[in-house]
Design a protein around this motif. Structure first.
Motif, PDB file in Angstrom:
ATOM      1  N   GLN A 194       0.842  -1.192   0.000  1.00 13.96           N
ATOM      2  CA  GLN A 194       0.000   0.000   0.000  1.00 13.96           C
ATOM      3  C   GLN A 194       0.876   1.240   0.000  1.00 13.96           C
ATOM      4  O   GLN A 194       2.085   1.174   0.226  1.00 13.96           O
ATOM      5  N   LEU A 195       0.230   2.371  -0.261  1.00 11.25           N
ATOM      6  CA  LEU A 195       0.896   3.667  -0.161  1.00 11.25           C
ATOM      7  C   LEU A 195       0.712   4.211   1.255  1.00 11.25           C
ATOM      8  O   LEU A 195      -0.352   4.057   1.849  1.00 11.25           O
ATOM      9  N   GLY A 196       1.745   4.845   1.761  1.00  9.90           N
ATOM     10  CA  GLY A 196       1.658   5.379   3.117  1.00  9.90           C
ATOM     11  C   GLY A 196       2.728   6.422   3.371  1.00  9.90           C
ATOM     12  O   GLY A 196       3.556   6.724   2.506  1.00  9.90           O
ATOM     13  N   ILE A 197       2.679   6.975   4.573  1.00 10.77           N
ATOM     14  CA  ILE A 197       3.608   8.030   4.986  1.00 10.77           C
ATOM     15  C   ILE A 197       4.245   7.588   6.292  1.00 10.77           C
ATOM     16  O   ILE A 197       3.557   7.115   7.199  1.00 10.77           O
ATOM     17  N   MET A 198       5.572   7.741   6.390  1.00 12.09           N
ATOM     18  CA  MET A 198       6.293   7.423   7.615  1.00 12.09           C
ATOM     19  C   MET A 198       6.148   8.579   8.604  1.00 12.09           C
ATOM     20  O   MET A 198       6.351   9.751   8.244  1.00 12.09           O
ATOM     21  N   ALA A 199       5.782   8.242   9.843  1.00  8.45           N
ATOM     22  CA  ALA A 199       5.498   9.293  10.828  1.00  8.45           C
ATOM     23  C   ALA A 199       6.740  10.118  11.150  1.00  8.45           C
ATOM     24  O   ALA A 199       6.671  11.333  11.283  1.00  8.45           O
ATOM     25  N   HIS A 200       7.921   9.454  11.266  1.00  6.90           N
ATOM     26  CA  HIS A 200       9.122  10.209  11.616  1.00  6.90           C
ATOM     27  C   HIS A 200       9.581  11.108  10.483  1.00  6.90           C
ATOM     28  O   HIS A 200      10.338  12.051  10.703  1.00  6.90           O
ATOM     29  N   GLU A 201       9.160  10.826   9.220  1.00  7.13           N
ATOM     30  CA  GLU A 201       9.467  11.723   8.108  1.00  7.13           C
ATOM     31  C   GLU A 201       8.458  12.860   8.005  1.00  7.13           C
ATOM     32  O   GLU A 201       8.786  13.947   7.522  1.00  7.13           O
ATOM     33  N   LEU A 202       7.218  12.619   8.457  1.00  9.77           N
ATOM     34  CA  LEU A 202       6.194  13.655   8.389  1.00  9.77           C
ATOM     35  C   LEU A 202       6.344  14.670   9.515  1.00  9.77           C
ATOM     36  O   LEU A 202       5.967  15.838   9.341  1.00  9.77           O
ATOM     37  N   GLN A 203       6.901  14.258  10.655  1.00  5.23           N
ATOM     38  CA  GLN A 203       6.944  15.148  11.825  1.00  5.23           C
ATOM     39  C   GLN A 203       7.712  16.440  11.572  1.00  5.23           C
ATOM     40  O   GLN A 203       7.246  17.515  11.919  1.00  5.23           O
ATOM     41  N   PRO A 204       8.938  16.419  10.946  1.00  2.00           N
ATOM     42  CA  PRO A 204       9.608  17.704  10.708  1.00  2.00           C
ATOM     43  C   PRO A 204       8.916  18.574   9.671  1.00  2.00           C
ATOM     44  O   PRO A 204       9.091  19.794   9.667  1.00  2.00           O
ATOM     45  N   VAL A 205       8.084  17.970   8.779  1.00  4.00           N
ATOM     46  CA  VAL A 205       7.401  18.758   7.746  1.00  4.00           C
ATOM     47  C   VAL A 205       6.104  19.349   8.292  1.00  4.00           C
ATOM     48  O   VAL A 205       5.817  20.539   8.111  1.00  4.00           O
ATOM     49  N   MET A 206       5.292  18.519   8.956  1.00  5.90           N
ATOM     50  CA  MET A 206       3.997  18.956   9.475  1.00  5.90           C
ATOM     51  C   MET A 206       3.859  18.424  10.906  1.00  5.90           C
ATOM     52  O   MET A 206       3.306  17.340  11.124  1.00  5.90           O
ATOM     53  N   PRO A 207       4.417  19.125  11.889  1.00  5.96           N
ATOM     54  CA  PRO A 207       4.429  18.603  13.267  1.00  5.96           C
ATOM     55  C   PRO A 207       3.045  18.360  13.840  1.00  5.96           C
ATOM     56  O   PRO A 207       2.848  17.436  14.625  1.00  5.96           O
ATOM     57  N   THR A 208       2.057  19.204  13.482  1.00  4.34           N
ATOM     58  CA  THR A 208       0.727  19.068  14.082  1.00  4.34           C
ATOM     59  C   THR A 208      -0.011  17.831  13.594  1.00  4.34           C
ATOM     60  O   THR A 208      -1.030  17.461  14.169  1.00  4.34           O
ATOM     61  N   ALA A 209       0.478  17.205  12.506  1.00  7.85           N
ATOM     62  CA  ALA A 209      -0.201  16.027  11.966  1.00  7.85           C
ATOM     63  C   ALA A 209       0.313  14.730  12.576  1.00  7.85           C
ATOM     64  O   ALA A 209      -0.123  13.659  12.167  1.00  7.85           O
ATOM     65  N   VAL A 210       1.253  14.803  13.540  1.00  2.00           N
ATOM     66  CA  VAL A 210       1.833  13.606  14.154  1.00  2.00           C
ATOM     67  C   VAL A 210       1.608  13.678  15.659  1.00  2.00           C
ATOM     68  O   VAL A 210       1.902  14.705  16.289  1.00  2.00           O
ATOM     69  N   GLY A 211       1.074  12.624  16.220  1.00  2.00           N
ATOM     70  CA  GLY A 211       0.867  12.532  17.660  1.00  2.00           C
ATOM     71  C   GLY A 211       1.626  11.346  18.237  1.00  2.00           C
ATOM     72  O   GLY A 211       2.040  10.436  17.507  1.00  2.00           O
ATOM     73  N   VAL A 212       1.834  11.341  19.560  1.00  2.00           N
ATOM     74  CA  VAL A 212       2.580  10.286  20.239  1.00  2.00           C
ATOM     75  C   VAL A 212       1.632   9.555  21.195  1.00  2.00           C
ATOM     76  O   VAL A 212       1.022  10.177  22.070  1.00  2.00           O
ATOM     77  N   LEU A 213       1.511   8.244  21.016  1.00  2.00           N
ATOM     78  CA  LEU A 213       0.701   7.408  21.878  1.00  2.00           C
ATOM     79  C   LEU A 213       1.606   6.769  22.930  1.00  2.00           C
ATOM     80  O   LEU A 213       2.589   6.099  22.575  1.00  2.00           O
ATOM     81  N   PRO A 214       1.353   6.994  24.222  1.00  2.00           N
ATOM     82  CA  PRO A 214       2.270   6.466  25.251  1.00  2.00           C
ATOM     83  C   PRO A 214       2.409   4.952  25.216  1.00  2.00           C
ATOM     84  O   PRO A 214       3.493   4.432  25.404  1.00  2.00           O
ATOM     85  N   GLU A 215       1.346   4.255  24.958  1.00  2.00           N
ATOM     86  CA  GLU A 215       1.400   2.794  24.988  1.00  2.00           C
ATOM     87  C   GLU A 215       0.361   2.237  24.027  1.00  2.00           C
ATOM     88  O   GLU A 215      -0.758   2.772  23.924  1.00  2.00           O
ATOM     89  N   ARG A 216       0.740   1.172  23.340  1.00  2.00           N
ATOM     90  CA  ARG A 216      -0.179   0.550  22.384  1.00  2.00           C
ATOM     91  C   ARG A 216      -0.014  -0.967  22.474  1.00  2.00           C
ATOM     92  O   ARG A 216       1.106  -1.483  22.427  1.00  2.00           O
ATOM     93  N   ARG A 217      -1.109  -1.660  22.624  1.00  2.00           N
ATOM     94  CA  ARG A 217      -1.116  -3.123  22.713  1.00  2.00           C
ATOM     95  C   ARG A 217      -1.782  -3.691  21.466  1.00  2.00           C
ATOM     96  O   ARG A 217      -2.791  -3.175  21.008  1.00  2.00           O
ATOM     97  N   TRP A 218      -1.213  -4.764  20.936  1.00  2.00           N
ATOM     98  CA  TRP A 218      -1.785  -5.416  19.762  1.00  2.00           C
ATOM     99  C   TRP A 218      -1.415  -6.898  19.802  1.00  2.00           C
ATOM    100  O   TRP A 218      -0.483  -7.306  20.484  1.00  2.00           O
ATOM    101  N   THR A 219      -2.180  -7.684  19.077  1.00  2.00           N
ATOM    102  CA  THR A 219      -2.034  -9.141  19.084  1.00  2.00           C
ATOM    103  C   THR A 219      -1.640  -9.603  17.695  1.00  2.00           C
ATOM    104  O   THR A 219      -2.272  -9.230  16.700  1.00  2.00           O
ATOM    105  N   ASN A 220      -0.610 -10.413  17.640  1.00  2.00           N
ATOM    106  CA  ASN A 220      -0.147 -10.915  16.338  1.00  2.00           C
ATOM    107  C   ASN A 220      -0.975 -12.132  15.926  1.00  2.00           C
ATOM    108  O   ASN A 220      -1.819 -12.624  16.691  1.00  2.00           O
ATOM    109  N   PRO A 221      -0.790 -12.647  14.717  1.00  2.00           N
ATOM    110  CA  PRO A 221      -1.604 -13.805  14.266  1.00  2.00           C
ATOM    111  C   PRO A 221      -1.466 -15.039  15.149  1.00  2.00           C
ATOM    112  O   PRO A 221      -2.366 -15.885  15.144  1.00  2.00           O
ATOM    113  N   LYS A 222      -0.376 -15.164  15.907  1.00  2.00           N
ATOM    114  CA  LYS A 222      -0.221 -16.338  16.767  1.00  2.00           C
ATOM    115  C   LYS A 222      -0.926 -16.186  18.106  1.00  2.00           C
ATOM    116  O   LYS A 222      -0.860 -17.073  18.941  1.00  2.00           O
TER     117      LYS A 222
END
Length: 764
Positions: free
Chosen positions: A28-56
């Motif tokens: 897919q097409l997408g944008i890397m957050a660390h590349e977008l932050q210096p260009v448009m800082p207000t469009a990038v936010g920081v989530l303190p913690e994120r939990r997710w489950t893999n296919p296993k």
């Protein structure tokens, strides 16, 4: 619009199943957050913690995840499109008006240009006509003037002819000849005047052509000026547009920096609040755990006290029962103990008698039978030979393993030690039987500036080693015998590195195996856990410049291998090369070096320190002679003449030395001043030579003696040898036989005294 223009859109594949499903592809097409932050800082936010489950089914947790606010991007894009749409309407109207204004301006410019050209043509034409008329008028005036002169001359000729008729018949013929000549002269003048008129017409035509050419040049210059003005106008317009773009770009960067700063401040504040919350939660959790642990400890202590009391009571009861039973059965126990001791004594005596009988029978059997005696001796010899053979094979096996698995053959000396050796050295340092770390340069005498440079480089190397930073490469250059190898060893020990010393002359004899051995050397270096200081002595022997036509192909390959291994900075090893000829080194090797340290000949202060050091090392300590006192002659005790050890009973009486012959600090200063130009190695050899003189005095006088005259004699001898060495290098060696001087010198030096001054120490 500037932010959207600088956003980088990438094509990538998702690595986790939760990010796609059957309706979407992995790519897919997408944008890397660390590349977008210096260009448009207000469009990038920081989530303190994120939990997710893999296919296993495993739950994963990620801290401080950067998320892109797609709604912010969407509305930014919509806003940019609206601005562009509004500008497009304005651009359409402006372009149409601009086209009309441009067409009118172009038509007006064409009309003005045509009028200017017609005016210039009329002016040029009028000027040309005026010049032609002026030229023609001048020519006409000249022609009229010439015709008037001709008529006047003709009238004079007529008058002369009339006078001749009246004068007489005798002069008539002469006059007629003169008149004919005048007429011929007149005809020639008339023809030349006609020719001049023809040439005047040609000149007039030429000038007309030149006038036309000047008109064309004027037109060309006018056209050139017009185009120059238009070019300057276009350049000025482009400069204004560029300045406008730069200004807008600068404003955009300032706005981005301001937004970034605000976003950073907000993120820092949020992180601070989260950290405070986490700290409060952890503090409360630790407090609860501490209280629970204290309760458990109190319970365990109470349980242990109860168990201890119970065990004490039980042991007390058992001991009381045993004591009571022993007291009641005391006589029975005594009889049993006596019977057991008697039985053990009888068994021991029987065993001793049996062993003695067997040993005596075996000895008798061996010594009574020559065959058994020979077998015994052969067995002992075979056992000793086997032990010797096993020891030699073990040494040979160790050498072979060391050759194949240990240090490479190019390494002449190394201080790489095993774990047990390191432990032993640590124990010796703990017991103060070995100098502590940091005292490696205490017995090294260097010039203050040179020592400062070496210590600065050593401290920097030690710090870089602790931080696992790349180590610098260095070059030690200078005259031979100035301590380059010794300083490299102390440098490695001070920096916490292992050192490996190799010689550049060992590479050439290897020929085709040189490259292989160099690869083995660097593999051995990279196996070190502490890092290695690789010291190459006489580096110019195989790291010489490749411009030398006599360099073999194998040496070129070896040099290329060395350049390959030292091309990238490494935290595993430090390369230090020593040479007396730095100008012979290859330019690529010089480019690898970060530091160059020159080891010059010692100055007067350094020579004083070396003289004191080597006197203590080779004379005072090994021969049990007292060291030189500071500011006074050598200290003596009443029963120790010349500061020597106490005389043993029965030993010969020590030799008394005059006070002026004692070695003191002034004598050391004199020695340091006389050995100007000596290297450290030459100073060391001077005192080893003095040691032989002192040992010779031991055989001559019954004990070792070092006098001032002996010291100065050795110094004068070494100074002469130093001068002869320089003469050998410059002018060669020519033998001179002086038998009378040699015989006189031998006569004066007989019996160890000089006949000249009568003092001790003339010739030893």
């Amino acid at each position: 619009m500037q932010q959207i223009k600088h956003i980088r859109i990438r094509e990538f594949d998702h690595g986790e199943d939760e990010f796609f499903n059957k309706f979407f592809s992995r790519r897919q097409l997408g944008i890397m957050a660390h590349e977008l932050q210096p260009v448009m800082p207000t469009a990038v936010g920081v989530l303190p913690e994120r939990r997710w489950t893999n296919p296993k089914g495993v739950t994963n947790q990620t801290k401080h995840v950067m998320l892109i606010r797609d709604t912010h991007l969407l509305f930014a894009a919509l806003g940019a499109v609206q601005v562009l749409a509004k500008k497009a309407d304005v651009w359409d109207e402006g372009l149409e008006k601009l086209f009309k204004d441009t067409a009118a301006i172009v038509a007006e410019q064409d009309d003005n240009r045509r009028k200017r050209e017609e005016l210039l043509e009329q002016l040029v034409r009028v000027v040309a006509k005026v010049e032609v008329m002026q030229f023609g008028f001048a020519k006409t005036e000249e022609s009229v003037a010439r015709m008037d002169g001709t008529i006047t001359h003709y009238k004079e000729l007529q008058d002369e002819r009339h006078g001749l008729v009246l004068a007489g018949v005798d002069d008539l013929n002469n006059r007629s000849i003169q008149q004919d000549r005048s007429i011929a002269q007149f005809q020639d003048d008339f023809r030349s005047a006609v020719d001049r008129e023809a040439r005047a017409d040609l000149v007039e035509k030429r000038k007309k052509s030149e006038a036309d050419l000047e008109v064309q040049l004027v037109k060309r210059s006018i056209e050139k000026l017009r185009w120059e003005e238009e070019r300057k106008t276009i350049e000025r317009r482009g400069e204004e547009e560029r300045k406008s773009d730069d200004h807008s770009t600068q404003k955009h960067h300032e706005r981005i920096a301001f937004e970034t700063a605000q976003k950073k401040a907000a993120d820092l504040e949020l992180l601070g609040q989260q950290e405070e919350s986490n700290l409060r939660q952890q503090a409360q959790k630790h407090k609860d755990e501490k209280e629970l642990l204290e309760l458990r400890l109190q319970s365990d202590e109470r349980r242990a006290e109860l168990g201890l009391q119970e065990a004490v009571e039980r042991a007390k009861i058992e001991e009381e029962g045993k004591i009571k039973a022993a007291r009641e059965n005391e006589d029975v126990n005594t009889r049993l103990m006596k019977a057991e001791q008697a039985e053990k004594r009888a068994q021991m005596l029987a065993a001793i008698e049996a062993s003695a009988r067997i040993a005596s029978d075996w000895i008798a059997t061996v010594f009574n039978s020559p065959t058994n005696l020979a077998l015994l001796i052969g067995s002992i010899v075979a056992c000793l030979g086997g032990i010797y053979l096993v020891r030699e094979m073990a040494i040979l096996l160790r050498e072979q393993l060391n050759k194949r698995l240990g240090r490479p053959s190019l390494v002449r000396m190394t201080n790489r030690r095993g774990g047990m050796q390191e432990f032993g050295i640590a124990i010796l340092r703990l017991l103060r039987l070995r100098p502590p770390r940091g005292a490696e340069f205490n017995d090294v005498v260097l010039h203050p500036k040179l020592k400062q440079q070496v210590m600065r480089l050593a401290d920097a190397t030690s710090s870089a080693k602790r931080r696992r930073m790349p180590l610098q490469h260095a070059m030690f250059y200078g005259p031979p015998g100035t301590g380059k190898t010794m300083v490299a060893q102390r440098f490695a020990e001070y920096s916490g590195l292992e050192y490996a010393i190799m010689s550049g002359g060992d590479v050439a004899p290897l020929e085709e195996q040189a490259v292989t051995e160099l690869h083995k050397l660097f593999r051995w270096v990279h196996r070190s856990k502490r890092g290695v200081l690789l010291f190459i002595d006489e580096a110019d022997a195989f790291l010489a410049s490749r411009k030398n036509s006599g360099m073999s192909e194998t040496m070129r390959n070896a040099l290329t291998t060395m350049l390959y291994h030292t091309g990238t900075p490494s935290s595993q090893f430090m390369l230090v090369i020593a040479t007396n000829r730095p100008h012979d080194l290859d330019s690529a090797i010089l480019d690898r070096l970060d530091e160059s340290v020159e080891f010059g000949l010692p100055d007067i202060d350094a020579r004083k320190g070396m003289v004191q050091l080597y006197y203590d090392k080779y004379i005072a300590k090994p021969l049990k002679l007292p060291a030189v006192s500071s500011g006074s002659p050598m200290l003596r005790k009443p029963d120790q003449p010349n500061g020597l050890r106490r005389r043993l009973p029965g030993s010969p009486k020590p030799l008394q030395i005059p006070r002026e012959e004692e070695v003191d600090e002034a004598a050391m200063a004199t020695v340091a001043s006389r050995i100007h130009g000596f290297s450290g190695r030459e100073i060391s050899k001077l005192f080893t030579s003095l040691q032989t003189h002192v040992l010779y005095s031991d055989t001559t006088h019954g004990r070792p003696v070092c006098t001032k005259s002996m010291l100065l004699e050795v110094v004068d001898q070494k100074v002469a040898e130093h001068g002869r060495s320089h003469e050998f290098q410059t002018s060669g060696y020519v033998y001179q036989h002086n038998e009378a001087h040699r015989a006189q010198h031998e006569a004066e030096g007989e019996n160890g005294f000089s006949s000249k001054d009568g003092k001790l120490g003339g010739r030893h």
